[in-house]
Design an enzyme around this catalytic site. Structure first.
Site, PDB file in Angstrom:
ATOM      1  N   GLY A  45      79.706 101.455  69.389  1.00 48.61           N
ATOM      2  CA  GLY A  45      79.671 100.113  68.817  1.00 48.61           C
ATOM      3  C   GLY A  45      78.228  99.661  68.675  1.00 48.61           C
ATOM      4  N   GLN A  50      71.127  94.187  67.521  1.00 50.99           N
ATOM      5  CA  GLN A  50      70.578  95.360  68.212  1.00 50.99           C
ATOM      6  C   GLN A  50      69.646  96.195  67.337  1.00 50.99           C
ATOM      7  OE1 GLN A  50      74.643  96.682  69.755  1.00 50.99           O
ATOM      8  NE2 GLN A  50      73.281  97.237  71.442  1.00 50.99           N
ATOM      9  N   CYS A  92      75.422  99.585  77.389  1.00 54.01           N
ATOM     10  CA  CYS A  92      74.985  98.978  76.137  1.00 54.01           C
ATOM     11  C   CYS A  92      73.775  99.755  75.633  1.00 54.01           C
ATOM     12  CB  CYS A  92      74.598  97.514  76.389  1.00 54.01           C
ATOM     13  SG  CYS A  92      73.974  96.665  74.933  1.00 54.01           S
ATOM     14  N   LEU A  93      73.754 100.055  74.332  1.00 58.59           N
ATOM     15  CA  LEU A  93      72.624 100.806  73.773  1.00 58.59           C
ATOM     16  C   LEU A  93      71.300 100.077  73.988  1.00 58.59           C
ATOM     17  CD1 LEU A  93      74.115 102.036  70.361  1.00 58.59           C
ATOM     18  CD2 LEU A  93      73.801 103.356  72.464  1.00 58.59           C
ATOM     19  N   HIS A 134      82.624  93.118  73.674  1.00 57.62           N
ATOM     20  CA  HIS A 134      81.204  93.435  73.861  1.00 57.62           C
ATOM     21  C   HIS A 134      80.402  93.080  72.595  1.00 57.62           C
ATOM     22  CE1 HIS A 134      77.998  96.132  75.699  1.00 57.62           C
ATOM     23  NE2 HIS A 134      77.569  96.012  74.460  1.00 57.62           N
ATOM     24  N   GLU A 135      80.924  93.479  71.426  1.00 59.27           N
ATOM     25  CA  GLU A 135      80.183  93.254  70.180  1.00 59.27           C
ATOM     26  C   GLU A 135      80.192  91.773  69.768  1.00 59.27           C
ATOM     27  OE1 GLU A 135      78.319  95.611  69.538  1.00 59.27           O
ATOM     28  OE2 GLU A 135      79.421  97.203  70.564  1.00 59.27           O
ATOM     29  N   HIS A 138      77.617  90.053  71.695  1.00 57.08           N
ATOM     30  CA  HIS A 138      76.278  90.287  71.135  1.00 57.08           C
ATOM     31  C   HIS A 138      75.945  89.248  70.054  1.00 57.08           C
ATOM     32  CE1 HIS A 138      74.277  93.785  72.734  1.00 57.08           C
ATOM     33  NE2 HIS A 138      75.318  94.565  72.601  1.00 57.08           N
TER      34      HIS A 138
HETATM   35 ZN   LIG Z   1      75.746  96.290  73.586  1.00 59.16          ZN
END
Ligand SMILES: [Zn+2]
Length: 169
Positions: A45, A50, A92-93, A134-135, A138
């Site tokens: 995701g 990001q 998380c990236l 999660h997204e 963000h």
């Molecule tokens: Zn994330």
């Protein structure tokens, strides 16, 4: 085009992203780039902030290229229903190398627009439900670490500050 992933500490990650109003070729290019950037970073995701783009866009593929039919684009998403609770390890990236258990709803329905601007609803369970939460977080400037204990969060932030100092972040 593969964008570098913005890391924790950049204010764009803690800023509420702006709604998308134009569903044009530029948006389609951005979506392609987001999938490409997500796969390059080995994620399932990715939210636009990001990659430094403060817009309400997320891409998800919980199968990681296994099933192209499950690729999802969420534009201006809103969670309209959630049920159950489940605690699972989450990362998380934008916070690489760290993972924590986070309690999220087990089943989530999201309402969003696709690349053409058409509204749709999609219900996901387990990992997909987690990705929706999660997204969407963000896009509201919220990171998963806001759902863990203050003690764990402070410890994580201390470790990150050390990595920043040594140029490893
Ligand atoms: Zn994330």
């Amino acid at each position: 085009m593969i964008y570098p992933i913005v890391k924790f500490g950049d204010p764009v990650l803690e800023t509420k992203a702006a709604p998308v109003t134009e569903f044009d070729a530029d948006l389609r290019k951005l979506l392609d780039d987001m999938f490409e950037s997500m796969y390059a970073a080995h994620g399932v995701g990715l939210a636009a902030p990001q990659i430094g783009v403060s817009r309400r866009i997320a891409v998800i593929d919980v199968t990681f290229k296994e099933d192209p039919k499950q690729k999802l684009v969420l534009i201006n998403p809103e969670i309209i229903h959630s049920e159950g609770r489940i605690s699972q390890n989450e990362g998380c990236l934008s916070i690489p190398e760290f993972r924590e258990n986070v309690t999220r709803p087990k089943k989530v329905t999201v309402r969003a627009q696709n690349a053409k601007g058409d509204f749709f609803e999609h219900t996901g369970e387990e990992l997909l439900a987690r990705a929706f939460c999660h997204e969407t977080d963000h896009l509201n400037g919220k990171l998963y670490i806001s759902h863990i204990s203050a003690l764990k969060r402070d410890l994580m932030k201390r470790k990150i500050r050390k990595l920043v100092k040594t140029g490893e972040w």
